[in-house]
Write a protein that holds these residues in place. Structure first.
Motif, PDB file in Angstrom:
ATOM      1  N   GLU A  45       0.866  -1.174   0.000  1.00 62.99           N
ATOM      2  CA  GLU A  45       0.000   0.000   0.000  1.00 62.99           C
ATOM      3  C   GLU A  45       0.902   1.223   0.000  1.00 62.99           C
ATOM      4  OE1 GLU A  45      -3.344   2.018   2.909  1.00 62.99           O
ATOM      5  OE2 GLU A  45      -3.368  -0.145   2.630  1.00 62.99           O
ATOM      6  N   TRP A  46       0.699   2.124  -0.958  1.00 61.81           N
ATOM      7  CA  TRP A  46       1.559   3.297  -1.078  1.00 61.81           C
ATOM      8  C   TRP A  46       1.363   4.201   0.133  1.00 61.81           C
ATOM      9  CZ3 TRP A  46       5.752   5.309  -2.360  1.00 61.81           C
ATOM     10  CH2 TRP A  46       5.937   6.665  -2.593  1.00 61.81           C
ATOM     11  N   GLN A  47       2.449   4.426   0.868  1.00 61.44           N
ATOM     12  CA  GLN A  47       2.389   5.210   2.100  1.00 61.44           C
ATOM     13  C   GLN A  47       2.893   6.634   1.914  1.00 61.44           C
ATOM     14  OE1 GLN A  47       0.967   4.066   4.764  1.00 61.44           O
ATOM     15  NE2 GLN A  47       0.736   1.934   4.097  1.00 61.44           N
ATOM     16  N   GLY A  48       3.325   6.969   0.695  1.00 64.15           N
ATOM     17  CA  GLY A  48       3.895   8.294   0.482  1.00 64.15           C
ATOM     18  C   GLY A  48       2.893   9.410   0.705  1.00 64.15           C
ATOM     19  N   PRO A  49       3.370  10.579   1.079  1.00 60.50           N
ATOM     20  CA  PRO A  49       2.461  11.711   1.316  1.00 60.50           C
ATOM     21  C   PRO A  49       1.994  12.384   0.032  1.00 60.50           C
ATOM     22  CG  PRO A  49       4.728  12.403   1.656  1.00 60.50           C
ATOM     23  CD  PRO A  49       4.777  10.928   1.350  1.00 60.50           C
ATOM     24  N   ASP A  50       2.587  11.976  -1.097  1.00 62.64           N
ATOM     25  CA  ASP A  50       2.300  12.671  -2.352  1.00 62.64           C
ATOM     26  C   ASP A  50       1.840  11.683  -3.419  1.00 62.64           C
ATOM     27  OD1 ASP A  50       4.634  11.278  -2.635  1.00 62.64           O
ATOM     28  OD2 ASP A  50       5.830  12.933  -3.411  1.00 62.64           O
ATOM     29  N   VAL A  51       1.492  12.232  -4.573  1.00 66.80           N
ATOM     30  CA  VAL A  51       1.133  11.416  -5.725  1.00 66.80           C
ATOM     31  C   VAL A  51       2.415  11.092  -6.490  1.00 66.80           C
ATOM     32  CG1 VAL A  51      -0.160  11.304  -7.885  1.00 66.80           C
ATOM     33  CG2 VAL A  51      -1.147  12.456  -5.885  1.00 66.80           C
ATOM     34  N   ALA A  52       2.671   9.794  -6.685  1.00 67.11           N
ATOM     35  CA  ALA A  52       3.869   9.354  -7.394  1.00 67.11           C
ATOM     36  C   ALA A  52       3.450   8.656  -8.681  1.00 67.11           C
ATOM     37  CB  ALA A  52       4.684   8.420  -6.511  1.00 67.11           C
ATOM     38  N   VAL A  53       4.445   8.267  -9.484  1.00 67.94           N
ATOM     39  CA  VAL A  53       4.150   7.542 -10.717  1.00 67.94           C
ATOM     40  C   VAL A  53       4.756   6.145 -10.632  1.00 67.94           C
ATOM     41  CG1 VAL A  53       3.944   9.600 -12.129  1.00 67.94           C
ATOM     42  CG2 VAL A  53       6.183   8.523 -11.873  1.00 67.94           C
ATOM     43  N   LEU A  54       4.183   5.222 -11.377  1.00 66.33           N
ATOM     44  CA  LEU A  54       4.487   3.812 -11.202  1.00 66.33           C
ATOM     45  C   LEU A  54       5.423   3.299 -12.288  1.00 66.33           C
ATOM     46  CD1 LEU A  54       3.615   1.626  -9.188  1.00 66.33           C
ATOM     47  CD2 LEU A  54       1.849   0.928 -10.804  1.00 66.33           C
ATOM     48  N   ASN A  55       6.470   2.619 -11.840  1.00 61.48           N
ATOM     49  CA  ASN A  55       7.404   1.986 -12.762  1.00 61.48           C
ATOM     50  C   ASN A  55       6.820   0.670 -13.282  1.00 61.48           C
ATOM     51  OD1 ASN A  55      10.009   2.221 -14.012  1.00 61.48           O
ATOM     52  ND2 ASN A  55      10.709   0.513 -12.755  1.00 61.48           N
ATOM     53  N   GLN A  56       7.423   0.140 -14.336  1.00 61.23           N
ATOM     54  CA  GLN A  56       6.974  -1.134 -14.896  1.00 61.23           C
ATOM     55  C   GLN A  56       7.188  -2.268 -13.898  1.00 61.23           C
ATOM     56  OE1 GLN A  56       9.314  -2.234 -18.297  1.00 61.23           O
ATOM     57  NE2 GLN A  56      11.238  -1.675 -17.342  1.00 61.23           N
ATOM     58  N   HIS A  57       6.519  -3.391 -14.145  1.00 59.54           N
ATOM     59  CA  HIS A  57       6.577  -4.590 -13.305  1.00 59.54           C
ATOM     60  C   HIS A  57       5.816  -4.429 -11.995  1.00 59.54           C
ATOM     61  CE1 HIS A  57      10.570  -5.511 -15.568  1.00 59.54           C
ATOM     62  NE2 HIS A  57       9.517  -5.885 -16.254  1.00 59.54           N
ATOM     63  N   ILE A  58       4.990  -3.384 -11.909  1.00 61.41           N
ATOM     64  CA  ILE A  58       4.124  -3.182 -10.745  1.00 61.41           C
ATOM     65  C   ILE A  58       2.733  -2.819 -11.256  1.00 61.41           C
ATOM     66  CG2 ILE A  58       3.776  -1.978  -8.560  1.00 61.41           C
ATOM     67  CD1 ILE A  58       6.721  -1.135  -8.674  1.00 61.41           C
ATOM     68  N   PHE A  59       1.712  -3.468 -10.714  1.00 62.34           N
ATOM     69  CA  PHE A  59       0.331  -3.124 -11.035  1.00 62.34           C
ATOM     70  C   PHE A  59      -0.218  -2.129 -10.013  1.00 62.34           C
ATOM     71  CE2 PHE A  59       0.012  -7.649 -12.754  1.00 62.34           C
ATOM     72  CZ  PHE A  59       0.096  -7.257 -14.083  1.00 62.34           C
ATOM     73  N   ARG A  60      -0.945  -1.142 -10.502  1.00 66.80           N
ATOM     74  CA  ARG A  60      -1.799  -0.331  -9.631  1.00 66.80           C
ATOM     75  C   ARG A  60      -3.173  -0.994  -9.628  1.00 66.80           C
ATOM     76  NH1 ARG A  60      -5.029   4.704 -10.873  1.00 66.80           N
ATOM     77  NH2 ARG A  60      -5.629   5.529  -8.842  1.00 66.80           N
ATOM     78  N   VAL A  61      -3.698  -1.265  -8.436  1.00 69.36           N
ATOM     79  CA  VAL A  61      -4.944  -2.014  -8.301  1.00 69.36           C
ATOM     80  C   VAL A  61      -6.053  -1.068  -7.854  1.00 69.36           C
ATOM     81  CG1 VAL A  61      -6.070  -3.988  -7.208  1.00 69.36           C
ATOM     82  CG2 VAL A  61      -3.597  -4.051  -7.653  1.00 69.36           C
TER      83      VAL A  61
END
Length: 387
Positions: free
Chosen positions: A75-91
């Protein structure tokens, strides 16, 4: 009420991240979430100014699934909006069909099962089509939330045990630094050497894919090398004939030190058992010269943040890092007097006994969680005694 089943693709959208070239990195801009940022919170982030679609923009609280090399649910715990690298799904869950926490536990179970089927693969990965077609027990939302709450309570207890063990690891490093100083800076001007000079043997495990069996001699990989101990809970096996062939190259013994050298680099554990086992190539073995260096001191040295950083620097920069024998042999070693090393061993042995107690309790909680998880996602009637 009859059990209901759904596929993962019916209850959530899975979007793969993008490939970012090094030329697209920048000093500022959005953080790029890579697998190493999910598995190690201390890893630095690359950033980019490249415009990205909203489908791979990750908001705090979003579920992420790494599906190649390292399989995991985060679960993304960052305080900001980030972008996703390959080999990872956003669900993105369909909240009319599935509770987010329930889905997270379902994904953990699915990947655990996938991991067992993928043993021995050079680069483990999950096919998206197969993942989305995976069926799982999906009762009504109220029941999902009740099950997730039970699993969450057990999981919280497991997290507390892991935190206590991590604090003991930090204390071990503090004791090392207090006694010997920072190992690269060498403030006490201790004798300097290398792993090659203080070792009788440096090798890694079997390079060919061993023939695995359902029982026999245990075959350990990098996943079994934890911080300061070996985890024999989820292992493969080889037959006696295969073991005899492999051990000509690698025959772990009590007093050896093992290092994870593929995928997750630099986890270190001493061998503290006389039970025979063997290794695949993702684990390296160091057999120390006992008249020069103690097992406890060598393991403590290799677990310091300075030596772990050195290992990572020397690992190949690829999607799955590798630390090779030559790089391990060249690692620096400080050699204090043997009596000081033995004093260090005595002090950390006291901590090791505490850690062992936590490990025992954690194993019990893991077994309880696995049992509860199995019953939940098998669609069996839930035992009210667990709630």
């Amino acid at each position: 009420m009859m059990s209901q089943y759904s596929t993962l693709g019916e209850v959530a959208r899975f979007t793969n991240g993008a490939a970012f070239k090094s030329s697209e990195w920048s000093e500022d801009g959005s953080r790029i979430i890579r697998i190493q940022n999910l598995t190690d919170s201390k890893k630095p982030f690359n950033r980019t100014r490249r415009p990205t679609p909203s489908s791979i923009q990750v908001h705090p609280g979003d579920l992420l699934v790494s599906w190649s090399a390292t399989l995991g649910v985060f679960e993304w715990q960052g305080p900001d909006v980030a972008v996703l690298n390959q080999h990872i799904f956003r669900v993105e869950p369909d909240y009319s069909k599935v509770d987010k926490l329930y889905l997270r536990y379902a994904l953990v179970r699915v990947l655990d099962q996938a991991q067992r089927h993928l043993h021995g693969a050079t680069m483990k990965h999950v096919n998206k089509g197969d993942l989305l077609a995976t069926r799982f027990f999906a009762p009504n939302l109220s029941e999902q939330r009740r099950i997730a709450e039970v699993l969450g309570r057990i999981d919280a207890l497991r997290a507390k045990r892991r935190k206590a063990m991590a604090l003991l690891d930090d204390l071990t490093q503090s004791i090392f630094t207090d006694m010997f100083g920072e190992p690269i800076a060498n403030p006490h001007c201790l004798r300097e050497s290398t792993v090659e000079e203080i070792a009788e043997k440096v090798t890694d495990g079997e390079h060919l894919t061993p023939k695995r069996e359902s029982e026999g001699i245990k075959l350990l990989s990098a996943r079994n090398v934890r911080s300061g101990h070996l985890d024999f809970g989820n292992v493969d096996y080889v037959g006696v004939d295969e073991y005899e062939r492999i051990k000509r190259r690698c025959d772990p013994r009590r007093g050896d030190v093992l290092i994870s050298c593929s995928g997750t680099i630099g986890r270190v554990a001493p061998v503290e058992t006389d039970e025979p086992f063997t290794l695949v190539r993702s684990v390296a073995l160091i057999r120390p010269k006992r008249d020069v260096i103690t097992t406890g001191y060598l393991a403590g040295l290799l677990q310091t943040s300075a030596l772990k950083a050195r290992m990572l620097q020397r690992a190949n920069a690829s999607s799955q890092a590798n630390l090779f024998q030559g790089q391990i042999k060249a690692l620096p070693v400080l050699l204090p007097p043997l009596e000081m090393q033995k004093e260090f061993d005595q002090r950390i042995n006291q901590l090791a006994r505490l850690k062992s107690s936590h490990q025992t309790h954690l194993a019990e909680l893991d077994a309880l969680f696995d049992s509860a998880q199995h019953r939940a996602f098998s669609g069996e009637l839930w035992d009210d005694s667990l709630t």
